[in-house]
Scaffold this motif. Sequence first.
Motif, PDB file in Angstrom:
ATOM      1  N   ASP A  75       0.818  -1.213   0.000  1.00  0.00           N
ATOM      2  CA  ASP A  75       0.000   0.000   0.000  1.00  0.00           C
ATOM      3  C   ASP A  75       0.853   1.266   0.000  1.00  0.00           C
ATOM      4  OD1 ASP A  75      -2.572  -1.242   0.045  1.00  0.00           O
ATOM      5  OD2 ASP A  75      -2.257  -1.713   2.157  1.00  0.00           O
ATOM      6  N   HIS A  76       2.023   1.191   0.611  1.00  0.00           N
ATOM      7  CA  HIS A  76       2.889   2.371   0.715  1.00  0.00           C
ATOM      8  C   HIS A  76       4.244   2.142   0.061  1.00  0.00           C
ATOM      9  CE1 HIS A  76      -0.015   4.209   3.440  1.00  0.00           C
ATOM     10  NE2 HIS A  76      -0.152   3.006   3.938  1.00  0.00           N
ATOM     11  N   TYR A 336      -0.523  -7.955  12.153  1.00  0.00           N
ATOM     12  CA  TYR A 336      -0.669  -7.004  11.056  1.00  0.00           C
ATOM     13  C   TYR A 336      -0.928  -5.598  11.577  1.00  0.00           C
ATOM     14  CZ  TYR A 336      -0.464 -10.441   7.305  1.00  0.00           C
ATOM     15  OH  TYR A 336      -0.032 -11.390   6.409  1.00  0.00           O
ATOM     16  N   GLY A 337      -1.604  -5.494  12.713  1.00  0.00           N
ATOM     17  CA  GLY A 337      -1.774  -4.182  13.325  1.00  0.00           C
ATOM     18  C   GLY A 337      -0.445  -3.600  13.759  1.00  0.00           C
ATOM     19  N   MET A 338       0.412  -4.433  14.349  1.00  0.00           N
ATOM     20  CA  MET A 338       1.748  -3.987  14.748  1.00  0.00           C
ATOM     21  C   MET A 338       2.560  -3.553  13.534  1.00  0.00           C
ATOM     22  SD  MET A 338       4.759  -6.141  16.693  1.00  0.00           S
ATOM     23  CE  MET A 338       5.408  -6.893  15.199  1.00  0.00           C
ATOM     24  N   LEU A 339       2.510  -4.339  12.461  1.00  0.00           N
ATOM     25  CA  LEU A 339       3.271  -4.000  11.251  1.00  0.00           C
ATOM     26  C   LEU A 339       2.729  -2.729  10.595  1.00  0.00           C
ATOM     27  CD1 LEU A 339       3.725  -7.573   9.732  1.00  0.00           C
ATOM     28  CD2 LEU A 339       5.439  -6.204  10.965  1.00  0.00           C
ATOM     29  N   THR A 340       1.422  -2.525  10.677  1.00  0.00           N
ATOM     30  CA  THR A 340       0.837  -1.301  10.122  1.00  0.00           C
ATOM     31  C   THR A 340       1.280  -0.088  10.927  1.00  0.00           C
ATOM     32  OG1 THR A 340      -1.081  -2.545   9.331  1.00  0.00           O
ATOM     33  CG2 THR A 340      -1.303  -0.158   9.480  1.00  0.00           C
ATOM     34  N   PHE A 341       1.301  -0.228  12.252  1.00  0.00           N
ATOM     35  CA  PHE A 341       1.815   0.853  13.098  1.00  0.00           C
ATOM     36  C   PHE A 341       3.264   1.154  12.740  1.00  0.00           C
ATOM     37  CE2 PHE A 341       4.174   2.172  16.889  1.00  0.00           C
ATOM     38  CZ  PHE A 341       3.481   3.331  17.235  1.00  0.00           C
ATOM     39  N   LEU A 342       4.065   0.117  12.521  1.00  0.00           N
ATOM     40  CA  LEU A 342       5.465   0.314  12.146  1.00  0.00           C
ATOM     41  C   LEU A 342       5.589   0.955  10.760  1.00  0.00           C
ATOM     42  CD1 LEU A 342       6.998  -2.999  13.528  1.00  0.00           C
ATOM     43  CD2 LEU A 342       7.447  -0.673  14.351  1.00  0.00           C
ATOM     44  N   GLY A 344       3.540   3.238   9.714  1.00  0.00           N
ATOM     45  CA  GLY A 344       3.393   4.656  10.066  1.00  0.00           C
ATOM     46  C   GLY A 344       4.660   5.242  10.623  1.00  0.00           C
ATOM     47  N   LEU A 345       5.357   4.467  11.451  1.00  0.00           N
ATOM     48  CA  LEU A 345       6.631   4.938  12.016  1.00  0.00           C
ATOM     49  C   LEU A 345       7.665   5.141  10.903  1.00  0.00           C
ATOM     50  CD1 LEU A 345       8.304   5.557  14.570  1.00  0.00           C
ATOM     51  CD2 LEU A 345       8.889   3.120  14.667  1.00  0.00           C
ATOM     52  N   ALA A 346       7.673   4.240   9.923  1.00  0.00           N
ATOM     53  CA  ALA A 346       8.595   4.391   8.787  1.00  0.00           C
ATOM     54  C   ALA A 346       8.271   5.651   7.999  1.00  0.00           C
ATOM     55  CB  ALA A 346       8.530   3.156   7.901  1.00  0.00           C
ATOM     56  N   LEU A 347       6.977   5.916   7.808  1.00  0.00           N
ATOM     57  CA  LEU A 347       6.576   7.134   7.092  1.00  0.00           C
ATOM     58  C   LEU A 347       6.950   8.375   7.900  1.00  0.00           C
ATOM     59  CD1 LEU A 347       3.045   5.973   5.857  1.00  0.00           C
ATOM     60  CD2 LEU A 347       5.060   6.401   4.427  1.00  0.00           C
ATOM     61  N   ARG A 348       6.855   8.277   9.207  1.00  0.00           N
ATOM     62  CA  ARG A 348       7.239   9.403  10.079  1.00  0.00           C
ATOM     63  C   ARG A 348       8.711   9.722   9.903  1.00  0.00           C
ATOM     64  NH1 ARG A 348       7.471   8.698  16.558  1.00  0.00           N
ATOM     65  NH2 ARG A 348       5.516   7.568  16.141  1.00  0.00           N
ATOM     66  N   LYS A 349       9.530   8.707   9.901  1.00  0.00           N
ATOM     67  CA  LYS A 349      10.966   8.918   9.798  1.00  0.00           C
ATOM     68  C   LYS A 349      11.393   9.347   8.391  1.00  0.00           C
ATOM     69  CE  LYS A 349      12.310   5.942  13.614  1.00  0.00           C
ATOM     70  NZ  LYS A 349      12.922   7.071  14.350  1.00  0.00           N
ATOM     71  N   ARG A 350      10.575   9.002   7.401  1.00  0.00           N
ATOM     72  CA  ARG A 350      10.897   9.397   6.023  1.00  0.00           C
ATOM     73  C   ARG A 350      10.553  10.851   5.757  1.00  0.00           C
ATOM     74  NH1 ARG A 350       8.273   5.925   1.201  1.00  0.00           N
ATOM     75  NH2 ARG A 350       6.455   7.200   1.682  1.00  0.00           N
ATOM     76  N   SER A 351       9.592  11.378   6.502  1.00  0.00           N
ATOM     77  CA  SER A 351       9.132  12.757   6.247  1.00  0.00           C
ATOM     78  C   SER A 351      10.104  13.775   6.818  1.00  0.00           C
ATOM     79  CB  SER A 351       7.745  12.959   6.843  1.00  0.00           C
ATOM     80  OG  SER A 351       7.768  12.792   8.243  1.00  0.00           O
TER      81      SER A 351
END
Length: 351
Positions: A75-76, A336-342, A344-351
């Motif tokens: 998805d991302h 899968y909820g944990m991986l989805t949260f992670l 988001g964390l990856a997107l946070r660090k990329r921004s």
Amino acid sequence: MNNEYPLQSASQPLFRDADERKVSSWIAPWDGAQSPDAVILGAPLSKTSISLSGAAQTPGAVRELFGVATTYNIDHDIDLAEKLTVADAGNAKIHATDLVKARQSIVDAVRLVRTQLPNSTMIVLGGDHSITAPSIEGFVAALTDQAAARTSASLDGARAVRGPNVSPVSQASPRVGLIQFDAHMDLRNLRDGGLTNGTPIRQLLENGTLSGSNIAQIGLHAFANAKKYREYALANGITQITARSVQQRGIASVLQEAVEIVSANTDVIYVTVDMDVLDQAYAPGVPAQVAGGMSTWDLFEGLLTLGQNPKVQAVDFVEVDPTQDYRKATVRATLYGMLTFLTGLALRKRS
């Protein structure tokens, strides 16, 4: 052994794709030295459950599925293994019979991990929901320790420059807010059951760890709570959003409201995910099922959004009983909820 001999080691998987990376080959045990982006801690306690529960087995059950899921989120277009380092710190040592000691061990384990890894986002795998109160207490204690250390360092620096009589203003302990996904309020009175999985939020309010105005509960369900606890919540300033509201308004609108309220007067946000917030069709392996709960998509979208929020520094997943879980459906949803949260964390660090 001859490579052409038609046998393989019993420890090897039946099939392995050299071009596919699994979570099991990415998340490694914490070596005590590295500072990963996120750290996992198990809190295998469920003797405190007011209903029959084998939730103490959940940390192990989730880890067993690490070999099933891949690290790639289509998805991302993110391969988590390329963006984040995640370490597994193991489990808190839970006393076999003494529930007070078991609770304290969770406080101590979370405090230790957070102190050792102050820049790592924490993921705590319960356990029933009773583990959230000691987990947050340990988390807040570590933050308080860190604030005191900064104050001491500031004082030493100021005295070195301006003399021994300098008294700099102390740095206040960070204020912590809570976003809770749950079909239940977990505000039961303490006199009838004590430190159970029905009282973690009540515990945190009554011992002063959290303020009600800094708490938002999402996914509360009809016929799963008492009117008196609704009144208690309102009297203490807790924001409550029902599963029906999520269905009518959409998770994006609901979460925006919750984050704005919880962020207003806090420095750090802790997220707790009781998997019984999901409809029973999505979560057959929770001790307290509800009909008409949230969908996994809504929960995943919420976790993705929260993973991107820099104030969110810890999340726990609770109330999954692998012994009641048809084909590991709820354990899988937790992973899968944990991986989805992670993600988001990856997107946070990329921004």
